[in-house]
Design a protein around this motif. Structure first.
Motif, PDB file in Angstrom:
ATOM      1  N   PRO A 132       0.819  -1.220   0.000  1.00  0.00           N
ATOM      2  CA  PRO A 132       0.000   0.000   0.000  1.00  0.00           C
ATOM      3  C   PRO A 132       0.848   1.263   0.000  1.00  0.00           C
ATOM      4  CG  PRO A 132       0.128  -0.913   2.214  1.00  0.00           C
ATOM      5  CD  PRO A 132       0.853  -1.889   1.317  1.00  0.00           C
ATOM      6  N   SER A 154      -0.733  -1.234  -4.304  1.00  0.00           N
ATOM      7  CA  SER A 154      -2.113  -1.697  -4.194  1.00  0.00           C
ATOM      8  C   SER A 154      -2.768  -1.096  -2.962  1.00  0.00           C
ATOM      9  CB  SER A 154      -2.140  -3.225  -4.127  1.00  0.00           C
ATOM     10  OG  SER A 154      -1.368  -3.680  -3.019  1.00  0.00           O
ATOM     11  N   LEU A 177      -4.341   0.359  -7.538  1.00  0.00           N
ATOM     12  CA  LEU A 177      -5.054   0.949  -6.409  1.00  0.00           C
ATOM     13  C   LEU A 177      -6.552   0.712  -6.546  1.00  0.00           C
ATOM     14  CD1 LEU A 177      -3.036   4.280  -6.328  1.00  0.00           C
ATOM     15  CD2 LEU A 177      -2.769   2.321  -4.793  1.00  0.00           C
ATOM     16  N   ASN A 199      -5.862   2.758 -12.835  1.00  0.00           N
ATOM     17  CA  ASN A 199      -5.915   1.987 -11.607  1.00  0.00           C
ATOM     18  C   ASN A 199      -7.219   1.202 -11.600  1.00  0.00           C
ATOM     19  OD1 ASN A 199      -3.593   2.487  -9.593  1.00  0.00           O
ATOM     20  ND2 ASN A 199      -4.023   4.549 -10.333  1.00  0.00           N
TER      21      ASN A 199
END
Length: 324
Positions: A132, A154, A177, A199
């Motif tokens: 993340p 992600s 994401l 994304n």
């Protein structure tokens, strides 16, 4: 007497040598540790322990007049294989960090970067980093430019970027994401560029984004739904809006285009209504694959645009399409 003079000359030579050493010892130690953590790549072969890191011979290193390292760039190396070097956090005067096109630089962004309290520009682009985007990015209070694009990041967007008082650019495109845009993004005061394209972001856009007055907004190639009219408004200074390839649904005829708008792409959505009159002043426009209807405004450059940019709508008509 001669021996004393000889010893004095040796002492003075050591003093002169230490004065000539441009690189701060703490920074030099950190750089050599970074090289070690990167598995001593050939790219950094110029980083030699017995040379001055501030005399321009060290690849990618620039120093302040105070001899503190303020700029570090490591880029374009397919052979460099390692995780993100945590010792980058040990360069307290670093102003700009650029890690670019290092596909085998992997792992997560370490918390040690929060020690870079003077960092204004952070670019980690086209690398293999994953995981993340950490919320501790918001501790970099001096940050004005954030580019984490073209990685393998992600998870959801960090919600607390509004705590960065000087942040002007958010570039997070080409990752994996997910989730919605946090409502707090409407309260990022000085944002001039917002790139979130390519994304898997989704959900409805928060109405707080109406507060933004960015030069560029790019949300293309995601899964956003519903209304996007908050990005429009005659008084805004926006020059580029790209909302293409989403599932947005709003009445185009009810929006006022910013007077500064040059490029608009809302293609591949569910936008309906008619084209606003201000569309004729655009330098480029793509509204294909929507549900628009009515006559295309006359004037400006719009009649010179390709018919493909208006195709697959419900009932658009008028030049450059067939007459109504």
């Amino acid at each position: 007497m001669a021996i004393k003079l000889f010893l004095l000359l040796i002492l003075l030579s050591h003093v002169a040598s230490s004065l000539a050493e441009g690189c701060h010892p703490q920074d030099k130690k950190a750089l050599l540790q970074i090289k070690k953590e990167l598995n001593n790549p050939t790219l950094l072969s110029s980083w030699k322990p017995h040379t001055d890191c501030c005399n321009s011979s060290w690849y990618g290193v620039n120093c302040l007049p105070s001899k503190r390292v303020y700029f570090l760039v490591i880029e374009i190396d397919n052979d460099l294989r390692s995780s993100f070097p945590p010792s980058i956090g040990n360069l307290p005067y670093l102003d700009s960090l650029l890690l670019y096109q290092l596909p085998n630089l992997t792992g997560a962004i370490p918390q040690s970067i929060t020690k870079l309290t003077k960092l204004r520009s952070l670019t980690i682009r086209a690398t293999g980093i994953s995981g993340p985007i950490p919320n501790f990015i918001a501790k970099l209070k001096s940050l004005t430019y954030l580019d984490l694009s073209e990685n393998h990041l992600s998870g959801t967007l960090p919600h607390n970027l509004y705590k960065l008082p000087n942040l002007e650019a958010i570039i997070l495109q080409n990752n994996i994401l997910t989730g919605p845009i946090p409502p707090s993004y409407g309260y990022i005061k000085n944002i001039s560029s917002l790139f979130l394209s390519h994304n898997k972001l989704s959900g409805k856009l928060p109405m707080s984004l109406a507060r933004l007055n960015s030069l560029v907004v790019d949300l293309s190639y995601n899964r956003f739904e519903g209304d996007a009219s908050m990005f429009f408004g005659f008084a805004k200074q926006t020059e580029t809006i790209d909302l293409s390839w989403n599932m947005l649904l709003f009445d185009m005829g009810r929006v006022e285009l910013p007077k500064t708008l040059k490029l608009l792409d809302v293609s591949h959505n569910r936008v309906y209504g008619k084209l606003p009159d201000g569309a004729k002043n655009l330098q480029w426009l793509n509204v294909s694959y929507n549900r628009l209807c009515g006559e295309i405004p006359k004037g400006g450059n719009i009649q010179t645009f390709s018919t493909n940019l208006f195709s697959h709508n419900k009932c658009l008509c008028g030049s450059p399409l067939p007459s109504c």
